[in-house]
Design a protein around this motif. Structure first.
Motif, mmCIF file in Angstrom:
data_model
loop_
_atom_site.group_PDB
_atom_site.id
_atom_site.type_symbol
_atom_site.label_atom_id
_atom_site.label_comp_id
_atom_site.label_asym_id
_atom_site.label_seq_id
_atom_site.Cartn_x
_atom_site.Cartn_y
_atom_site.Cartn_z
ATOM 1 N N VAL A 122 0.828 -1.326 0.193
ATOM 2 C CA VAL A 122 -0.045 -0.029 -0.098
ATOM 3 C C VAL A 122 0.940 1.387 -0.063
ATOM 4 O O VAL A 122 0.459 2.296 0.497
ATOM 5 C CB VAL A 122 -0.762 0.172 1.245
ATOM 6 C CG1 VAL A 122 -2.064 -0.867 1.040
ATOM 7 C CG2 VAL A 122 -0.459 -0.048 2.493
ATOM 8 N N GLY A 123 2.226 1.099 -0.248
ATOM 9 C CA GLY A 123 3.001 2.168 -0.601
ATOM 10 C C GLY A 123 3.315 2.994 0.594
ATOM 11 O O GLY A 123 3.574 4.194 0.873
ATOM 12 N N LEU A 124 3.521 2.205 1.590
ATOM 13 C CA LEU A 124 4.077 2.896 2.940
ATOM 14 C C LEU A 124 5.202 2.284 3.141
ATOM 15 O O LEU A 124 5.503 0.907 3.692
ATOM 16 C CB LEU A 124 3.288 2.303 4.251
ATOM 17 C CG LEU A 124 1.826 3.307 4.222
ATOM 18 C CD1 LEU A 124 0.988 2.564 5.338
ATOM 19 C CD2 LEU A 124 1.921 4.705 4.299
ATOM 20 N N GLN A 143 -5.848 4.388 7.530
ATOM 21 C CA GLN A 143 -6.643 3.536 7.081
ATOM 22 C C GLN A 143 -6.044 2.478 6.229
ATOM 23 O O GLN A 143 -6.420 1.335 6.140
ATOM 24 C CB GLN A 143 -7.796 4.380 6.292
ATOM 25 C CG GLN A 143 -9.145 3.408 5.900
ATOM 26 C CD GLN A 143 -9.765 2.969 7.492
ATOM 27 O OE1 GLN A 143 -9.188 2.034 8.082
ATOM 28 N NE2 GLN A 143 -10.841 3.907 7.624
ATOM 29 N N ARG A 144 -4.741 2.949 5.545
ATOM 30 C CA ARG A 144 -4.251 1.885 4.803
ATOM 31 C C ARG A 144 -3.708 0.770 5.888
ATOM 32 O O ARG A 144 -3.538 -0.243 5.485
ATOM 33 C CB ARG A 144 -2.979 2.284 4.148
ATOM 34 C CG ARG A 144 -3.257 3.409 2.734
ATOM 35 C CD ARG A 144 -2.125 3.950 2.023
ATOM 36 N NE ARG A 144 -2.640 4.471 0.863
ATOM 37 C CZ ARG A 144 -3.375 5.729 0.681
ATOM 38 N NH1 ARG A 144 -3.659 6.413 1.678
ATOM 39 N NH2 ARG A 144 -3.588 5.835 -0.704
ATOM 40 N N VAL A 145 -3.235 1.337 6.981
ATOM 41 C CA VAL A 145 -2.683 0.327 8.090
ATOM 42 C C VAL A 145 -4.035 -0.622 8.387
ATOM 43 O O VAL A 145 -3.627 -1.555 8.668
ATOM 44 C CB VAL A 145 -2.065 1.113 9.021
ATOM 45 C CG1 VAL A 145 -1.451 0.234 10.259
ATOM 46 C CG2 VAL A 145 -0.824 1.884 8.491
ATOM 47 N N GLY A 146 -4.974 0.140 8.472
ATOM 48 C CA GLY A 146 -6.202 -0.705 9.012
ATOM 49 C C GLY A 146 -6.521 -1.854 8.089
ATOM 50 O O GLY A 146 -6.917 -3.099 8.375
ATOM 51 N N VAL A 147 -6.372 -1.452 6.498
ATOM 52 C CA VAL A 147 -6.681 -2.504 5.717
ATOM 53 C C VAL A 147 -5.682 -3.801 5.998
ATOM 54 O O VAL A 147 -5.981 -4.580 5.943
ATOM 55 C CB VAL A 147 -6.922 -1.668 4.184
ATOM 56 C CG1 VAL A 147 -6.868 -2.909 3.422
ATOM 57 C CG2 VAL A 147 -7.982 -0.710 4.167
ATOM 58 N N ILE A 148 -4.505 -3.285 5.806
ATOM 59 C CA ILE A 148 -3.468 -4.401 5.738
ATOM 60 C C ILE A 148 -3.398 -5.037 7.093
ATOM 61 O O ILE A 148 -2.962 -6.321 7.185
ATOM 62 C CB ILE A 148 -2.067 -3.893 5.163
ATOM 63 C CG1 ILE A 148 -1.671 -2.882 6.093
ATOM 64 C CG2 ILE A 148 -2.180 -3.355 3.895
ATOM 65 C CD1 ILE A 148 -0.057 -2.219 5.807
ATOM 66 N N ARG A 172 -9.992 8.788 -0.388
ATOM 67 C CA ARG A 172 -11.216 7.573 -0.478
ATOM 68 C C ARG A 172 -10.839 7.026 -1.934
ATOM 69 O O ARG A 172 -11.062 5.559 -2.124
ATOM 70 C CB ARG A 172 -12.534 8.231 -0.357
ATOM 71 C CG ARG A 172 -13.640 7.065 -0.530
ATOM 72 C CD ARG A 172 -14.717 8.049 -0.117
ATOM 73 N NE ARG A 172 -15.962 6.917 0.078
ATOM 74 C CZ ARG A 172 -17.012 6.946 0.582
ATOM 75 N NH1 ARG A 172 -17.323 7.931 1.071
ATOM 76 N NH2 ARG A 172 -18.039 5.909 0.773
ATOM 77 N N GLU A 173 -10.944 7.647 -2.814
ATOM 78 C CA GLU A 173 -10.755 7.050 -4.310
ATOM 79 C C GLU A 173 -9.455 6.115 -4.354
ATOM 80 O O GLU A 173 -9.292 5.090 -5.067
ATOM 81 C CB GLU A 173 -10.821 8.218 -5.380
ATOM 82 C CG GLU A 173 -10.800 7.677 -6.646
ATOM 83 C CD GLU A 173 -11.055 8.784 -7.884
ATOM 84 O OE1 GLU A 173 -10.925 8.463 -9.043
ATOM 85 O OE2 GLU A 173 -11.418 9.834 -7.395
ATOM 86 N N GLN A 174 -8.472 6.874 -3.993
ATOM 87 C CA GLN A 174 -7.028 6.149 -3.789
ATOM 88 C C GLN A 174 -7.018 4.863 -3.142
ATOM 89 O O GLN A 174 -6.650 3.774 -3.571
ATOM 90 C CB GLN A 174 -5.722 6.949 -3.197
ATOM 91 C CG GLN A 174 -5.433 8.128 -3.950
ATOM 92 C CD GLN A 174 -4.670 9.065 -3.109
ATOM 93 O OE1 GLN A 174 -4.459 9.043 -1.969
ATOM 94 N NE2 GLN A 174 -3.852 9.697 -3.891
ATOM 95 N N LEU A 175 -7.895 4.710 -2.034
ATOM 96 C CA LEU A 175 -7.905 3.618 -1.056
ATOM 97 C C LEU A 175 -8.977 2.311 -1.808
ATOM 98 O O LEU A 175 -8.535 1.309 -1.935
ATOM 99 C CB LEU A 175 -8.263 3.677 -0.022
ATOM 100 C CG LEU A 175 -7.424 4.364 1.014
ATOM 101 C CD1 LEU A 175 -7.810 4.721 2.414
ATOM 102 C CD2 LEU A 175 -6.395 2.925 1.559
ATOM 103 N N GLN A 176 -9.907 3.096 -2.410
ATOM 104 C CA GLN A 176 -10.735 1.953 -3.496
ATOM 105 C C GLN A 176 -9.955 1.393 -4.469
ATOM 106 O O GLN A 176 -10.090 0.095 -4.565
ATOM 107 C CB GLN A 176 -11.903 3.027 -4.025
ATOM 108 C CG GLN A 176 -12.918 3.451 -3.039
ATOM 109 C CD GLN A 176 -13.904 4.442 -3.397
ATOM 110 O OE1 GLN A 176 -13.657 5.043 -4.754
ATOM 111 N NE2 GLN A 176 -14.900 4.731 -2.959
ATOM 112 N N ASP A 177 -9.063 2.204 -5.073
ATOM 113 C CA ASP A 177 -8.149 1.544 -6.225
ATOM 114 C C ASP A 177 -7.287 0.727 -5.679
ATOM 115 O O ASP A 177 -7.000 -0.376 -6.162
ATOM 116 C CB ASP A 177 -7.389 2.854 -6.765
ATOM 117 C CG ASP A 177 -8.236 3.997 -7.994
ATOM 118 O OD1 ASP A 177 -9.529 3.318 -8.141
ATOM 119 O OD2 ASP A 177 -8.058 4.867 -7.996
#
Length: 325
Positions: A122-124, A143-148, A172-177
Protein backbone atom coordinates in the motif's frame (compact mmCIF):
# COMPACT_ATOMS: atom_id res chain seq x y z
CA UNK A 1 -18.13 -19.47 0.71
CA UNK A 2 -20.51 -17.77 3.15
CA UNK A 3 -24.17 -18.73 3.05
CA UNK A 4 -27.16 -17.25 4.89
CA UNK A 5 -30.30 -19.41 5.02
CA UNK A 6 -33.51 -17.76 6.20
CA UNK A 7 -31.59 -15.66 8.72
CA UNK A 8 -33.56 -13.43 11.11
CA UNK A 9 -32.48 -11.02 13.81
CA UNK A 10 -35.01 -9.81 16.37
CA UNK A 11 -33.88 -7.60 19.27
CA UNK A 12 -35.30 -7.78 22.79
CA UNK A 13 -37.52 -4.76 22.20
CA UNK A 14 -39.19 -6.63 19.32
CA UNK A 15 -37.40 -4.81 16.51
CA UNK A 16 -36.94 -7.17 13.57
CA UNK A 17 -33.70 -5.98 12.01
CA UNK A 18 -33.22 -8.87 9.55
CA UNK A 19 -36.30 -10.56 8.08
CA UNK A 20 -35.40 -13.99 6.80
CA UNK A 21 -32.66 -13.29 4.26
CA UNK A 22 -30.96 -15.79 1.97
CA UNK A 23 -27.54 -14.72 0.76
CA UNK A 24 -24.66 -16.54 -0.95
CA UNK A 25 -21.22 -14.91 -0.89
CA UNK A 26 -18.90 -16.85 -3.24
CA UNK A 27 -15.34 -17.64 -2.23
CA UNK A 28 -12.83 -15.10 -3.51
CA UNK A 29 -15.42 -12.45 -4.40
CA UNK A 30 -16.00 -8.94 -3.05
CA UNK A 31 -19.68 -8.53 -2.22
CA UNK A 32 -21.00 -5.10 -1.22
CA UNK A 33 -23.98 -4.72 1.10
CA UNK A 34 -25.69 -1.41 0.43
CA UNK A 35 -28.89 0.37 1.35
CA UNK A 36 -30.28 3.29 3.36
CA UNK A 37 -29.47 3.78 7.05
CA UNK A 38 -31.18 1.19 9.23
CA UNK A 39 -31.71 -1.32 6.42
CA UNK A 40 -29.70 -4.06 8.19
CA UNK A 41 -26.48 -4.13 6.18
CA UNK A 42 -24.10 -3.73 9.14
CA UNK A 43 -26.12 -6.17 11.24
CA UNK A 44 -25.88 -8.70 8.40
CA UNK A 45 -22.11 -8.31 8.21
CA UNK A 46 -21.57 -8.48 11.99
CA UNK A 47 -23.47 -11.75 12.20
CA UNK A 48 -20.73 -13.38 10.11
CA UNK A 49 -18.12 -13.04 12.89
CA UNK A 50 -20.72 -13.37 15.70
CA UNK A 51 -20.41 -9.78 16.89
CA UNK A 52 -24.20 -9.93 16.62
CA UNK A 53 -26.00 -13.21 17.20
CA UNK A 54 -28.75 -14.36 14.88
CA UNK A 55 -32.24 -15.19 16.15
CA UNK A 56 -33.03 -17.99 13.71
CA UNK A 57 -31.76 -19.50 10.49
CA UNK A 58 -28.18 -20.55 9.77
CA UNK A 59 -24.95 -18.97 8.58
CA UNK A 60 -22.30 -21.33 7.26
CA UNK A 61 -18.72 -20.76 6.17
CA UNK A 62 -17.53 -23.43 3.76
CA UNK A 63 -20.38 -25.62 4.96
CA UNK A 64 -19.63 -25.25 8.70
CA UNK A 65 -22.34 -23.71 10.88
CA UNK A 66 -20.79 -20.74 12.70
CA UNK A 67 -23.04 -21.34 15.72
CA UNK A 68 -20.82 -24.33 16.48
CA UNK A 69 -17.58 -22.34 16.17
CA UNK A 70 -15.66 -20.75 19.06
CA UNK A 71 -16.13 -17.02 18.55
CA UNK A 72 -12.54 -16.10 19.48
CA UNK A 73 -11.06 -18.54 16.97
CA UNK A 74 -13.65 -17.53 14.38
CA UNK A 75 -12.70 -13.85 14.67
CA UNK A 76 -8.97 -14.56 14.52
CA UNK A 77 -9.58 -16.11 11.10
CA UNK A 78 -11.71 -13.24 9.80
CA UNK A 79 -10.14 -9.86 9.04
CA UNK A 80 -12.12 -6.83 10.18
CA UNK A 81 -11.81 -3.21 9.03
CA UNK A 82 -14.00 -0.49 10.52
CA UNK A 83 -14.76 3.13 9.69
CA UNK A 84 -12.98 4.46 12.78
CA UNK A 85 -9.81 2.57 11.78
CA UNK A 86 -9.37 1.09 15.28
CA UNK A 87 -5.56 1.17 15.47
CA UNK A 88 -4.18 0.83 18.98
CA UNK A 89 -2.53 4.22 19.71
CA UNK A 90 0.07 2.86 22.16
CA UNK A 91 1.39 0.36 19.60
CA UNK A 92 3.68 1.11 16.67
CA UNK A 93 2.48 0.53 13.12
CA UNK A 94 4.49 -2.70 13.02
CA UNK A 95 2.91 -3.89 16.29
CA UNK A 96 -0.59 -3.01 15.09
CA UNK A 97 -0.20 -4.92 11.82
CA UNK A 98 1.40 -7.97 13.44
CA UNK A 99 -1.06 -8.21 16.35
CA UNK A 100 -3.12 -11.18 15.10
CA UNK A 101 -0.13 -13.11 13.68
CA UNK A 102 1.56 -12.77 17.09
CA UNK A 103 -1.58 -13.95 18.87
CA UNK A 104 -1.65 -16.94 16.52
CA UNK A 105 1.93 -17.81 17.46
CA UNK A 106 3.78 -16.81 14.30
CA UNK A 107 7.58 -16.67 14.56
CA UNK A 108 9.13 -13.21 14.65
CA UNK A 109 10.87 -13.50 11.28
CA UNK A 110 7.65 -14.59 9.59
CA UNK A 111 5.46 -11.79 10.94
CA UNK A 112 8.16 -9.13 10.39
CA UNK A 113 8.45 -10.18 6.74
CA UNK A 114 4.65 -10.11 6.45
CA UNK A 115 4.55 -6.55 7.86
CA UNK A 116 7.10 -5.35 5.30
CA UNK A 117 5.29 -7.12 2.45
CA UNK A 118 1.95 -5.53 3.31
CA UNK A 119 3.33 -2.06 3.93
CA UNK A 120 5.01 -2.12 0.52
CA UNK A 121 1.71 -3.28 -0.99
CA UNK A 122 0.00 0.00 0.00
CA UNK A 123 2.94 2.33 -0.60
CA UNK A 124 4.10 2.78 3.01
CA UNK A 125 7.88 2.44 3.12
CA UNK A 126 8.60 0.04 6.01
CA UNK A 127 11.84 1.71 7.03
CA UNK A 128 10.03 5.04 7.31
CA UNK A 129 6.74 4.04 8.92
CA UNK A 130 7.29 0.76 10.77
CA UNK A 131 8.25 2.33 14.12
CA UNK A 132 5.85 5.25 13.98
CA UNK A 133 2.66 5.47 16.01
CA UNK A 134 -0.85 5.87 14.50
CA UNK A 135 -1.19 9.54 15.47
CA UNK A 136 1.97 10.30 13.47
CA UNK A 137 0.18 9.25 10.26
CA UNK A 138 -2.48 11.00 8.19
CA UNK A 139 -6.06 9.69 8.16
CA UNK A 140 -5.53 8.04 4.78
CA UNK A 141 -2.28 6.40 5.91
CA UNK A 142 -3.95 5.12 9.10
CA UNK A 143 -6.75 3.57 7.08
CA UNK A 144 -4.21 1.87 4.81
CA UNK A 145 -2.69 0.33 7.93
CA UNK A 146 -6.18 -0.70 9.06
CA UNK A 147 -6.75 -2.51 5.77
CA UNK A 148 -3.44 -4.39 5.74
CA UNK A 149 -3.75 -5.26 9.43
CA UNK A 150 -6.88 -7.21 8.45
CA UNK A 151 -4.78 -9.05 5.86
CA UNK A 152 -1.80 -9.76 8.10
CA UNK A 153 -2.71 -13.26 9.30
CA UNK A 154 -3.85 -14.23 5.78
CA UNK A 155 -7.51 -14.75 6.70
CA UNK A 156 -9.77 -16.22 4.01
CA UNK A 157 -12.54 -13.73 4.85
CA UNK A 158 -12.40 -9.97 5.42
CA UNK A 159 -15.28 -7.83 6.71
CA UNK A 160 -15.17 -4.11 5.92
CA UNK A 161 -17.65 -1.77 7.59
CA UNK A 162 -17.74 1.52 5.65
CA UNK A 163 -13.93 1.69 5.91
CA UNK A 164 -13.41 4.72 3.68
CA UNK A 165 -16.45 6.87 4.48
CA UNK A 166 -14.65 9.21 6.89
CA UNK A 167 -11.86 10.06 4.44
CA UNK A 168 -11.55 12.98 2.07
CA UNK A 169 -12.61 12.26 -1.55
CA UNK A 170 -9.05 11.95 -2.89
CA UNK A 171 -7.87 9.55 -0.17
CA UNK A 172 -11.09 7.59 -0.53
CA UNK A 173 -10.68 7.12 -4.27
CA UNK A 174 -7.04 6.12 -3.83
CA UNK A 175 -7.95 3.48 -1.25
CA UNK A 176 -10.74 2.14 -3.44
CA UNK A 177 -8.21 1.72 -6.26
CA UNK A 178 -5.73 0.06 -3.90
CA UNK A 179 -8.38 -2.32 -2.59
CA UNK A 180 -9.23 -3.36 -6.16
CA UNK A 181 -5.53 -3.88 -6.88
CA UNK A 182 -5.03 -5.91 -3.71
CA UNK A 183 -8.12 -8.03 -4.36
CA UNK A 184 -6.92 -8.78 -7.90
CA UNK A 185 -3.79 -10.23 -6.30
CA UNK A 186 -5.12 -12.09 -3.26
CA UNK A 187 -8.75 -12.99 -4.15
CA UNK A 188 -10.10 -12.95 -0.60
CA UNK A 189 -13.78 -13.30 0.27
CA UNK A 190 -14.69 -9.71 1.21
CA UNK A 191 -17.97 -8.43 2.60
CA UNK A 192 -17.99 -4.65 2.18
CA UNK A 193 -20.67 -2.48 3.82
CA UNK A 194 -21.20 0.93 2.24
CA UNK A 195 -23.90 3.54 1.82
CA UNK A 196 -22.25 4.89 -1.34
CA UNK A 197 -23.61 3.35 -4.56
CA UNK A 198 -20.72 4.72 -6.64
CA UNK A 199 -18.25 2.99 -4.32
CA UNK A 200 -20.16 -0.29 -4.58
CA UNK A 201 -20.36 -0.09 -8.37
CA UNK A 202 -16.63 0.59 -8.57
CA UNK A 203 -15.19 -2.12 -6.31
CA UNK A 204 -17.72 -4.97 -5.99
CA UNK A 205 -18.07 -8.22 -7.90
CA UNK A 206 -21.67 -8.44 -6.68
CA UNK A 207 -23.95 -5.98 -4.87
CA UNK A 208 -26.75 -6.83 -2.45
CA UNK A 209 -29.22 -3.94 -2.19
CA UNK A 210 -31.04 -4.00 1.16
CA UNK A 211 -34.18 -2.33 2.49
CA UNK A 212 -35.94 -2.76 5.81
CA UNK A 213 -34.14 -5.99 6.74
CA UNK A 214 -34.61 -7.65 3.36
CA UNK A 215 -32.52 -8.06 0.21
CA UNK A 216 -34.19 -6.41 -2.77
CA UNK A 217 -31.67 -7.54 -5.40
CA UNK A 218 -28.30 -9.26 -5.69
CA UNK A 219 -26.46 -8.66 -8.95
CA UNK A 220 -23.17 -7.68 -10.55
CA UNK A 221 -22.65 -3.92 -10.96
CA UNK A 222 -23.41 -4.16 -14.68
CA UNK A 223 -26.58 -6.19 -14.16
CA UNK A 224 -27.76 -3.91 -11.36
CA UNK A 225 -27.47 -0.83 -13.55
CA UNK A 226 -28.92 -2.44 -16.65
CA UNK A 227 -31.75 -4.38 -14.98
CA UNK A 228 -32.83 -3.00 -11.58
CA UNK A 229 -35.29 -5.42 -9.97
CA UNK A 230 -37.84 -2.83 -8.83
CA UNK A 231 -38.52 0.85 -8.39
CA UNK A 232 -36.69 1.02 -5.04
CA UNK A 233 -33.48 -0.36 -6.57
CA UNK A 234 -33.91 1.91 -9.56
CA UNK A 235 -34.29 5.03 -7.41
CA UNK A 236 -31.41 3.98 -5.15
CA UNK A 237 -29.08 3.62 -8.14
CA UNK A 238 -30.20 6.94 -9.62
CA UNK A 239 -31.40 7.79 -13.11
CA UNK A 240 -28.09 9.35 -14.17
CA UNK A 241 -26.23 6.11 -13.40
CA UNK A 242 -28.87 4.10 -15.27
CA UNK A 243 -28.33 6.38 -18.26
CA UNK A 244 -24.56 5.87 -17.96
CA UNK A 245 -25.14 2.11 -18.01
CA UNK A 246 -26.74 2.38 -21.43
CA UNK A 247 -23.56 3.79 -22.97
CA UNK A 248 -21.13 1.65 -24.91
CA UNK A 249 -18.82 -0.38 -22.69
CA UNK A 250 -15.16 0.59 -22.88
CA UNK A 251 -12.19 -1.73 -22.87
CA UNK A 252 -11.49 -0.60 -19.29
CA UNK A 253 -14.70 -2.36 -18.25
CA UNK A 254 -13.51 -5.75 -19.49
CA UNK A 255 -9.70 -5.68 -19.54
CA UNK A 256 -7.51 -8.02 -17.48
CA UNK A 257 -4.67 -6.64 -15.36
CA UNK A 258 -2.26 -9.37 -16.45
CA UNK A 259 1.31 -8.52 -15.34
CA UNK A 260 2.83 -11.22 -17.56
CA UNK A 261 1.40 -9.85 -20.79
CA UNK A 262 2.46 -6.33 -19.86
CA UNK A 263 6.10 -7.47 -19.77
CA UNK A 264 6.18 -8.73 -23.37
CA UNK A 265 7.85 -6.86 -26.20
CA UNK A 266 5.40 -4.24 -27.46
CA UNK A 267 6.00 -5.30 -31.08
CA UNK A 268 4.36 -8.65 -30.36
CA UNK A 269 0.90 -7.15 -29.77
CA UNK A 270 -1.54 -4.64 -31.10
CA UNK A 271 -2.56 -1.92 -28.66
CA UNK A 272 -5.72 0.12 -28.26
CA UNK A 273 -6.48 3.37 -26.34
CA UNK A 274 -7.95 3.00 -22.84
CA UNK A 275 -11.06 4.97 -23.86
CA UNK A 276 -11.85 2.69 -26.83
CA UNK A 277 -15.18 0.85 -26.86
CA UNK A 278 -15.65 -2.91 -26.76
CA UNK A 279 -17.03 -2.69 -30.29
CA UNK A 280 -13.80 -1.06 -31.47
CA UNK A 281 -11.76 -3.80 -29.79
CA UNK A 282 -13.92 -6.45 -31.44
CA UNK A 283 -13.41 -4.81 -34.83
CA UNK A 284 -9.65 -4.99 -34.35
CA UNK A 285 -9.93 -8.78 -34.06
CA UNK A 286 -11.13 -9.05 -37.64
CA UNK A 287 -7.53 -8.94 -38.81
CA UNK A 288 -5.41 -9.27 -35.64
CA UNK A 289 -4.56 -11.95 -33.08
CA UNK A 290 -5.29 -11.56 -29.34
CA UNK A 291 -4.53 -10.23 -26.84
CA UNK A 292 -4.67 -6.46 -27.30
CA UNK A 293 -2.76 -4.23 -24.90
CA UNK A 294 -4.72 -1.40 -23.24
CA UNK A 295 -2.62 1.76 -22.95
CA UNK A 296 -3.12 5.24 -21.48
CA UNK A 297 -2.66 8.43 -23.49
CA UNK A 298 0.91 8.52 -22.19
CA UNK A 299 1.53 5.03 -23.57
CA UNK A 300 1.64 3.26 -20.19
CA UNK A 301 0.38 -0.31 -20.31
CA UNK A 302 -2.46 -0.92 -17.85
CA UNK A 303 -3.99 -4.21 -18.99
CA UNK A 304 -5.07 -6.36 -21.89
CA UNK A 305 -8.26 -7.42 -23.63
CA UNK A 306 -8.61 -11.06 -24.71
CA UNK A 307 -11.03 -12.82 -27.03
CA UNK A 308 -12.88 -14.26 -24.01
CA UNK A 309 -13.24 -10.77 -22.45
CA UNK A 310 -14.91 -9.47 -25.60
CA UNK A 311 -17.14 -12.48 -26.21
CA UNK A 312 -18.31 -12.45 -22.59
CA UNK A 313 -19.04 -8.70 -22.76
CA UNK A 314 -20.99 -9.03 -26.00
CA UNK A 315 -22.97 -12.02 -24.69
CA UNK A 316 -23.77 -10.14 -21.47
CA UNK A 317 -25.01 -7.16 -23.43
CA UNK A 318 -27.23 -9.38 -25.56
CA UNK A 319 -28.73 -10.98 -22.45
CA UNK A 320 -29.52 -7.57 -20.94
CA UNK A 321 -31.13 -6.37 -24.15
CA UNK A 322 -33.26 -9.55 -24.31
CA UNK A 323 -34.40 -9.10 -20.70
CA UNK A 324 -35.41 -5.49 -21.29
CA UNK A 325 -37.65 -6.38 -24.24
Amino acid sequence: MIEFKNVRKVYEDGTEAIKGIDLLIPEGKLVALIGPSGCGKTTTMKMINKLIGLTSGTITINGRDISEEDEVELRRNIGYVIQRIGLLPHMTIEENISLIPRLKGWKKEKYENRVDELMNLVGLEPETYRKRYPLELSGGQQQRVGVIRALAAEPPIILMDEPFSALDPISREQLQDELKHIQNSIHKTIVFVTHDIDEALKIADDIAVMRDGRIEQIASPGELVSSPANEFVRSFIGEHRLDEGKKEMSVLDIMSEDPIILEYDESEFESIPHDATVAEAAALYVSKEPPILVVTKEGRRIGSVSRSNILEAVASKQRREAQSQ
